[in-house]
Motif scaffolding. Structure first.
Motif, PDB file in Angstrom:
ATOM      1  N   PHE A   1       8.657 -36.903  10.771  1.00  0.00           N
ATOM      2  CA  PHE A   1       9.027 -35.893   9.787  1.00  0.00           C
ATOM      3  C   PHE A   1       8.344 -34.604  10.241  1.00  0.00           C
ATOM      4  CE2 PHE A   1       9.518 -38.743   5.736  1.00  0.00           C
ATOM      5  CZ  PHE A   1      10.427 -39.542   6.414  1.00  0.00           C
ATOM      6  N   HIS A   2       9.096 -33.509  10.376  1.00  0.00           N
ATOM      7  CA  HIS A   2       8.411 -32.249  10.694  1.00  0.00           C
ATOM      8  C   HIS A   2       8.955 -31.088   9.863  1.00  0.00           C
ATOM      9  CE1 HIS A   2      11.528 -31.105  13.828  1.00  0.00           C
ATOM     10  NE2 HIS A   2      11.186 -29.905  13.432  1.00  0.00           N
ATOM     11  N   ASN A   3       8.023 -30.408   9.238  1.00  0.00           N
ATOM     12  CA  ASN A   3       8.300 -29.234   8.412  1.00  0.00           C
ATOM     13  C   ASN A   3       8.954 -28.148   9.267  1.00  0.00           C
ATOM     14  OD1 ASN A   3       7.660 -26.581   7.068  1.00  0.00           O
ATOM     15  ND2 ASN A   3       6.620 -27.893   5.596  1.00  0.00           N
ATOM     16  N   ILE A   4       9.923 -27.423   8.701  1.00  0.00           N
ATOM     17  CA  ILE A   4      10.608 -26.394   9.497  1.00  0.00           C
ATOM     18  C   ILE A   4       9.677 -25.266   9.913  1.00  0.00           C
ATOM     19  CG2 ILE A   4      12.880 -26.870   8.488  1.00  0.00           C
ATOM     20  CD1 ILE A   4      12.491 -24.244   6.834  1.00  0.00           C
ATOM     21  N   GLU A   5       8.488 -25.156   9.263  1.00  0.00           N
ATOM     22  CA  GLU A   5       7.577 -24.069   9.600  1.00  0.00           C
ATOM     23  C   GLU A   5       6.401 -24.516  10.473  1.00  0.00           C
ATOM     24  OE1 GLU A   5       8.087 -20.363   6.849  1.00  0.00           O
ATOM     25  OE2 GLU A   5       6.717 -21.787   5.902  1.00  0.00           O
ATOM     26  N   VAL A   6       6.312 -25.793  10.798  1.00  0.00           N
ATOM     27  CA  VAL A   6       5.225 -26.211  11.676  1.00  0.00           C
ATOM     28  C   VAL A   6       5.554 -25.792  13.107  1.00  0.00           C
ATOM     29  CG1 VAL A   6       6.022 -28.548  12.328  1.00  0.00           C
ATOM     30  CG2 VAL A   6       3.581 -28.085  12.077  1.00  0.00           C
ATOM     31  N   LEU A   7       4.578 -25.300  13.844  1.00  0.00           N
ATOM     32  CA  LEU A   7       4.803 -24.898  15.230  1.00  0.00           C
ATOM     33  C   LEU A   7       4.823 -26.136  16.120  1.00  0.00           C
ATOM     34  CD1 LEU A   7       2.567 -21.727  15.713  1.00  0.00           C
ATOM     35  CD2 LEU A   7       5.024 -21.848  15.390  1.00  0.00           C
ATOM     36  N   HIS A   8       5.863 -26.220  16.944  1.00  0.00           N
ATOM     37  CA  HIS A   8       6.018 -27.373  17.825  1.00  0.00           C
ATOM     38  C   HIS A   8       6.817 -26.960  19.049  1.00  0.00           C
ATOM     39  CE1 HIS A   8       9.600 -27.288  15.287  1.00  0.00           C
ATOM     40  NE2 HIS A   8      10.237 -28.000  16.210  1.00  0.00           N
ATOM     41  N   GLY A   9       6.796 -27.803  20.061  1.00  0.00           N
ATOM     42  CA  GLY A   9       7.536 -27.540  21.286  1.00  0.00           C
ATOM     43  C   GLY A   9       7.255 -28.656  22.278  1.00  0.00           C
TER      44      GLY A   9
END
Length: 304
Positions: A207-215
């Motif tokens: 599950f990942h929040n649309i505002e968490v920074l990821h890549g």
């Protein structure tokens, strides 16, 4: 669970009916949560096979179809398939997947009864051509929205993602200001000093929040990595702020109801306790109707 020295709570869909309060709070605080074993056995094999067929179709080259998106391969410099939109429309097992009871009960726990399934797509790293995914946020919470409930993606992993190919996340960055997030994203290269890797096995979910920074970094000898994304939004936030029209929300509710019924009939879902979608208030559904289609193009339902 220890992910390269970082202890984080991990849910297990094989042992739980939904995420726990502790796991939900971790997700709210940090912007992501790992769930093991959501897909297994017959369903995992079927979904992998269906999405392999979609991948091979796209990898062979699809022209004049906006659902198939291409990037530039890091090794060949040639167009490489990187994303396919509307996978629910293209595959019946993906319809049944939307009705997965562990996922929907967990989404309901985080968003409330009026959850709306808004997006569905598959993101790819082609073999040995993994296109870099720079640090980013998927989207922003609408300006003026004070509702604390998260908007988030459910990421279904169909292939192993090891330390070379997995997603990297900056815990807690879902709470950063836009200026803080922009400053981090604008740093050169793909630095990971404040991030953690999230290795996954086939059938696992993030599950990942649309505002968490990821890549994720570019691939070098990487195997194929396929990840299916289903995005969910609280209906109240969509109704007040968009980006979709109210008509879209109603249409997508009917798609969700249909997919829940399809899952009930799936042989691999026998023995599950089906999810009961019980939206209330302005979102109450008084009669289920067979959807006219499963691909309601976003561009036709943006608010003007």
């Amino acid at each position: 669970m220890d992910l390269t020295g970082v202890n984080i709570p991990v849910a297990d869909a094989r042992k739980q009916e939904a995420i726990t309060d502790e796991q939900a709070q971790y997700f709210l605080d940090n912007g992501f949560l790992v769930v093991r074993g959501v897909l297994a056995g017959e369903e995992l094999a079927l979904v992998q096979r269906e999405m392999r067929q979609l991948y091979e179709k796209g990898a062979a080259g699809v022209e004049n179809d906006p659902d198939y998106m291409y990037g530039t391969g890091v090794k060949s410099g040639q167009p490489v398939l990187r994303r396919i939109e509307y996978v629910i429309d293209k595959s019946d097992p993906m319809k049944a997947l939307l009705g997965h009871p562990f996922i929907l009960r967990s989404v309901e726990k985080l968003q409330g009864r009026n959850l709306i399934a808004t997006w569905d797509s598959m993101v790819l790293k082609a073999p040995d051509e993994g296109v870099i995914v720079p640090w980013h946020r998927d989207a922003a919470v609408p300006d003026g929205c004070a509702d604390p409930r998260p908007i988030f993606n459910v990421d279904f992993y169909l292939d192993e993602a090891d330390l070379k190919t997995c997603l990297w996340v900056i815990p807690g960055s879902n709470k950063w200001t836009k200026a803080e997030a922009d400053a981090r994203c604008n740093q050169p290269g793909f630095s990971t000093e404040d991030a953690i890797p999230v290795p996954m096995q086939p059938g696992d979910v993030i599950f990942h929040n649309i505002e968490v920074l990821h890549g994720s970094p570019s691939g070098d000898g990487n195997p194929l990595r396929r990840t299916v994304y289903y995005e969910f939004r609280p209906g109240e936030i969509e109704a007040e702020f968009g980006p979709h029209t109210l008509e879209y929300l109603s249409l997508k509710q009917q798609v969700l109801l249909d997919c829940i019924e399809r899952r009930k009939a799936a042989p691999y879902a026998q023995g599950e306790t089906p999810f009961r979608y019980r939206p209330n208030g302005a979102f109450a559904v008084h009669a289920a109707r067979r959807p006219e289609q499963y691909r309601y193009g976003h561009e036709h339902y943006w608010r003007r």
